[in-house]
Design a protein around this motif. Structure first.
Motif, PDB file in Angstrom:
ATOM      1  N   VAL A 147       0.840  -1.205   0.000  1.00  0.00           N
ATOM      2  CA  VAL A 147       0.000   0.000   0.000  1.00  0.00           C
ATOM      3  C   VAL A 147       0.872   1.251   0.000  1.00  0.00           C
ATOM      4  CG1 VAL A 147      -1.671   1.345   1.332  1.00  0.00           C
ATOM      5  CG2 VAL A 147      -1.947  -1.131   1.118  1.00  0.00           C
ATOM      6  N   LEU A 148       1.855   1.268   0.866  1.00  0.00           N
ATOM      7  CA  LEU A 148       2.747   2.414   0.983  1.00  0.00           C
ATOM      8  C   LEU A 148       3.512   2.672  -0.306  1.00  0.00           C
ATOM      9  CD1 LEU A 148       4.256   4.531   2.793  1.00  0.00           C
ATOM     10  CD2 LEU A 148       5.851   2.685   3.357  1.00  0.00           C
ATOM     11  N   ALA A 149       3.956   1.603  -0.974  1.00  0.00           N
ATOM     12  CA  ALA A 149       4.824   1.742  -2.128  1.00  0.00           C
ATOM     13  C   ALA A 149       4.079   1.947  -3.437  1.00  0.00           C
ATOM     14  CB  ALA A 149       5.714   0.497  -2.253  1.00  0.00           C
ATOM     15  N   SER A 150       2.808   1.548  -3.510  1.00  0.00           N
ATOM     16  CA  SER A 150       2.112   1.585  -4.796  1.00  0.00           C
ATOM     17  C   SER A 150       1.014   2.636  -4.891  1.00  0.00           C
ATOM     18  CB  SER A 150       1.504   0.211  -5.094  1.00  0.00           C
ATOM     19  OG  SER A 150       0.521  -0.120  -4.132  1.00  0.00           O
ATOM     20  N   HIS A 151       0.302   2.907  -3.796  1.00  0.00           N
ATOM     21  CA  HIS A 151      -0.858   3.803  -3.890  1.00  0.00           C
ATOM     22  C   HIS A 151      -0.462   5.245  -4.205  1.00  0.00           C
ATOM     23  CE1 HIS A 151      -4.972   4.829  -3.653  1.00  0.00           C
ATOM     24  NE2 HIS A 151      -4.946   5.390  -2.470  1.00  0.00           N
ATOM     25  N   PRO A 152       0.443   5.877  -3.450  1.00  0.00           N
ATOM     26  CA  PRO A 152       0.829   7.256  -3.794  1.00  0.00           C
ATOM     27  C   PRO A 152       1.434   7.392  -5.199  1.00  0.00           C
ATOM     28  CG  PRO A 152       1.457   6.758  -1.536  1.00  0.00           C
ATOM     29  CD  PRO A 152       1.038   5.466  -2.158  1.00  0.00           C
ATOM     30  N   PRO A 153       2.339   6.490  -5.636  1.00  0.00           N
ATOM     31  CA  PRO A 153       2.878   6.655  -6.994  1.00  0.00           C
ATOM     32  C   PRO A 153       1.830   6.559  -8.095  1.00  0.00           C
ATOM     33  CG  PRO A 153       4.291   5.204  -5.718  1.00  0.00           C
ATOM     34  CD  PRO A 153       3.053   5.421  -4.910  1.00  0.00           C
ATOM     35  N   SER A 154       0.838   5.684  -7.916  1.00  0.00           N
ATOM     36  CA  SER A 154      -0.193   5.564  -8.956  1.00  0.00           C
ATOM     37  C   SER A 154      -0.984   6.857  -9.084  1.00  0.00           C
ATOM     38  CB  SER A 154      -1.121   4.386  -8.642  1.00  0.00           C
ATOM     39  OG  SER A 154      -1.846   4.615  -7.439  1.00  0.00           O
ATOM     40  N   LEU A 155      -1.286   7.496  -7.951  1.00  0.00           N
ATOM     41  CA  LEU A 155      -1.983   8.778  -8.000  1.00  0.00           C
ATOM     42  C   LEU A 155      -1.080   9.869  -8.558  1.00  0.00           C
ATOM     43  CD1 LEU A 155      -3.899   8.667  -4.594  1.00  0.00           C
ATOM     44  CD2 LEU A 155      -4.801   8.254  -6.878  1.00  0.00           C
ATOM     45  N   PHE A 156       0.205   9.814  -8.236  1.00  0.00           N
ATOM     46  CA  PHE A 156       1.165  10.781  -8.754  1.00  0.00           C
ATOM     47  C   PHE A 156       1.161  10.783 -10.286  1.00  0.00           C
ATOM     48  CE2 PHE A 156       5.428  10.797 -10.690  1.00  0.00           C
ATOM     49  CZ  PHE A 156       5.746  12.148 -10.569  1.00  0.00           C
ATOM     50  N   LEU A 157       1.141   9.593 -10.887  1.00  0.00           N
ATOM     51  CA  LEU A 157       1.168   9.504 -12.343  1.00  0.00           C
ATOM     52  C   LEU A 157      -0.034  10.194 -12.968  1.00  0.00           C
ATOM     53  CD1 LEU A 157       2.419   5.834 -12.867  1.00  0.00           C
ATOM     54  CD2 LEU A 157       3.692   7.950 -13.264  1.00  0.00           C
ATOM     55  N   TRP A 158      -1.221   9.976 -12.386  1.00  0.00           N
ATOM     56  CA  TRP A 158      -2.418  10.591 -12.945  1.00  0.00           C
ATOM     57  C   TRP A 158      -2.419  12.096 -12.738  1.00  0.00           C
ATOM     58  CZ3 TRP A 158      -5.254   8.361 -16.385  1.00  0.00           C
ATOM     59  CH2 TRP A 158      -5.318   6.967 -16.428  1.00  0.00           C
ATOM     60  N   ILE A 159      -1.964  12.546 -11.573  1.00  0.00           N
ATOM     61  CA  ILE A 159      -1.921  13.986 -11.300  1.00  0.00           C
ATOM     62  C   ILE A 159      -0.981  14.694 -12.272  1.00  0.00           C
ATOM     63  CG2 ILE A 159      -1.101  15.694  -9.629  1.00  0.00           C
ATOM     64  CD1 ILE A 159      -3.806  14.712  -8.920  1.00  0.00           C
ATOM     65  N   VAL A 160       0.122  14.048 -12.605  1.00  0.00           N
ATOM     66  CA  VAL A 160       1.102  14.653 -13.505  1.00  0.00           C
ATOM     67  C   VAL A 160       0.632  14.580 -14.956  1.00  0.00           C
ATOM     68  CG1 VAL A 160       3.434  14.411 -14.438  1.00  0.00           C
ATOM     69  CG2 VAL A 160       3.057  14.255 -11.982  1.00  0.00           C
ATOM     70  N   ILE A 161      -0.044  13.501 -15.348  1.00  0.00           N
ATOM     71  CA  ILE A 161      -0.418  13.307 -16.748  1.00  0.00           C
ATOM     72  C   ILE A 161      -1.639  14.128 -17.139  1.00  0.00           C
ATOM     73  CG2 ILE A 161      -1.331  11.612 -18.386  1.00  0.00           C
ATOM     74  CD1 ILE A 161       0.592   9.578 -17.181  1.00  0.00           C
ATOM     75  N   HIS A 162      -2.715  14.058 -16.352  1.00  0.00           N
ATOM     76  CA  HIS A 162      -3.974  14.669 -16.771  1.00  0.00           C
ATOM     77  C   HIS A 162      -3.902  16.175 -17.018  1.00  0.00           C
ATOM     78  CE1 HIS A 162      -6.824  11.471 -17.083  1.00  0.00           C
ATOM     79  NE2 HIS A 162      -6.476  10.967 -15.924  1.00  0.00           N
ATOM     80  N   PRO A 163      -3.339  16.982 -16.110  1.00  0.00           N
ATOM     81  CA  PRO A 163      -3.340  18.429 -16.369  1.00  0.00           C
ATOM     82  C   PRO A 163      -2.440  18.836 -17.530  1.00  0.00           C
ATOM     83  CG  PRO A 163      -2.919  17.944 -14.053  1.00  0.00           C
ATOM     84  CD  PRO A 163      -2.767  16.670 -14.804  1.00  0.00           C
ATOM     85  N   PHE A 164      -1.494  17.975 -17.874  1.00  0.00           N
ATOM     86  CA  PHE A 164      -0.498  18.331 -18.888  1.00  0.00           C
ATOM     87  C   PHE A 164      -0.495  17.338 -20.045  1.00  0.00           C
ATOM     88  CE2 PHE A 164       1.107  19.385 -14.606  1.00  0.00           C
ATOM     89  CZ  PHE A 164       1.013  20.773 -14.685  1.00  0.00           C
ATOM     90  N   SER A 165      -1.674  16.772 -20.351  1.00  0.00           N
ATOM     91  CA  SER A 165      -1.734  15.728 -21.379  1.00  0.00           C
ATOM     92  C   SER A 165      -1.274  16.249 -22.740  1.00  0.00           C
ATOM     93  CB  SER A 165      -3.157  15.171 -21.474  1.00  0.00           C
ATOM     94  OG  SER A 165      -4.089  16.207 -21.746  1.00  0.00           O
TER      95      SER A 165
ATOM     96  N   ARG B  95     -12.333  16.479 -16.577  1.00  0.00           N
ATOM     97  CA  ARG B  95     -12.032  17.646 -17.405  1.00  0.00           C
ATOM     98  C   ARG B  95     -11.448  17.209 -18.749  1.00  0.00           C
ATOM     99  NH1 ARG B  95      -7.684  22.112 -15.510  1.00  0.00           N
ATOM    100  NH2 ARG B  95      -6.262  20.450 -16.163  1.00  0.00           N
ATOM    101  N   GLU B  96     -10.571  16.210 -18.717  1.00  0.00           N
ATOM    102  CA  GLU B  96      -9.973  15.708 -19.949  1.00  0.00           C
ATOM    103  C   GLU B  96     -11.027  15.034 -20.826  1.00  0.00           C
ATOM    104  OE1 GLU B  96      -8.188  13.254 -22.851  1.00  0.00           O
ATOM    105  OE2 GLU B  96      -9.252  12.425 -21.117  1.00  0.00           O
ATOM    106  N   LEU B  97     -11.943  14.299 -20.212  1.00  0.00           N
ATOM    107  CA  LEU B  97     -12.996  13.628 -20.966  1.00  0.00           C
ATOM    108  C   LEU B  97     -13.962  14.624 -21.587  1.00  0.00           C
ATOM    109  CD1 LEU B  97     -13.731  10.651 -18.546  1.00  0.00           C
ATOM    110  CD2 LEU B  97     -12.703  10.504 -20.821  1.00  0.00           C
ATOM    111  N   ARG B  98     -14.231  15.716 -20.878  1.00  0.00           N
ATOM    112  CA  ARG B  98     -15.073  16.765 -21.460  1.00  0.00           C
ATOM    113  C   ARG B  98     -14.418  17.349 -22.709  1.00  0.00           C
ATOM    114  NH1 ARG B  98     -16.564  17.559 -15.955  1.00  0.00           N
ATOM    115  NH2 ARG B  98     -18.845  17.634 -15.732  1.00  0.00           N
ATOM    116  N   GLY B  99     -13.104  17.538 -22.645  1.00  0.00           N
ATOM    117  CA  GLY B  99     -12.402  18.050 -23.797  1.00  0.00           C
ATOM    118  C   GLY B  99     -12.371  17.065 -24.950  1.00  0.00           C
ATOM    119  N   ARG B 100     -12.364  15.778 -24.640  1.00  0.00           N
ATOM    120  CA  ARG B 100     -12.241  14.748 -25.682  1.00  0.00           C
ATOM    121  C   ARG B 100     -13.595  14.393 -26.294  1.00  0.00           C
ATOM    122  NH1 ARG B 100     -10.151   9.127 -24.833  1.00  0.00           N
ATOM    123  NH2 ARG B 100      -9.792   9.731 -22.673  1.00  0.00           N
TER     124      ARG B 100
END
Length: 203
Positions: free
Chosen positions: A15-33, A172-177
């Motif tokens: 949980v410690l090693a996987s949950h925060p990184p998975s959210l990090f990836l989405w936070i970094v990708i979605h606003p700057f797709s 927000r990304e889906l609305r744009g797409r």
């Protein structure tokens, strides 16, 4: 520690090693797709894997401190964990006709021309807009309850607002797409909590 304690310890670290990184990836990708599309999926994930690997390595070195107090084996929390896992499995089965890994891993956001993706609105997606995020949270909560470490509970709680932000950014990304089609879908179907017997309003 007993074998059961080691299993709980391992689950807590996952949980410690996987949950925060998975959210990090989405936070970094979605606003700057738009920016990441210039890199493409492979190079994007190769680059973003570097901070993820560094985080996991740091979490491993600091694991005892980060996992906090071992609250011990508890039959009640284990029973609640089983309920969470069972609910997650039901959702997974209901969304079994969803697109495969490329769609779920964010590839359409990074390469919309090659992987245009589809607007999911059938099956379980008629009831809630984000069943896979509900499922993911149920899995994590099941692991946290089974492990029963204070650090694992803290990780789950701290990540909840980040998790909600990920959902908002994805919408927000889906609305744009998908434009008006997604707006209409949002008016009909709630984000997380199903509504029965009446017109569903946008959350």
């Amino acid at each position: 520690m007993t074998a059961l304690d080691w299993i709980r310890y391992g689950i807590a670290f996952v949980v410690l090693a996987s949950h925060p990184p998975s959210l990090f990836l989405w936070i970094v990708i979605h606003p700057f797709s738009a920016f990441w599309r210039k890199w493409g999926p492979l190079r994007t994930y190769a680059l973003l894997s570097i901070p993820v690997i560094l985080y996991v390595a740091a979490a491993w070195r600091l694991r005892d401190r980060l996992l906090g107090m071992d609250l011990g084996f508890n039959g009640w929390t284990l029973a609640l964990a089983a309920v969470c896992v069972a609910a997650a499995l039901v959702i997974r089965r209901r969304r079994k006709q969803s697109p495969g890994f490329s769609n779920l891993s964010g590839v359409p956001e990074l390469s919309p021309e090659k992987y245009p993706g589809i607007l999911l609105s059938e099956g379980i997606y008629k009831i809630v807009r984000h069943p896979r995020y509900i499922e993911a949270n149920l899995w994590v909560m099941g692991y946290v309850l089974a492990a029963n470490f204070t650090g694992a509970y803290l990780v789950w709680l701290v990540c909840l607002p980040v998790f909600f932000l990920v959902v908002v950014l994805e919408e927000r990304e889906l609305r744009g797409r998908f434009g008006a089609a997604y707006e209409e879908y949002c008016r009909r179907v709630p984000r997380f909590l199903p509504k029965f017997g009446g017109r569903k309003k946008e959350e």
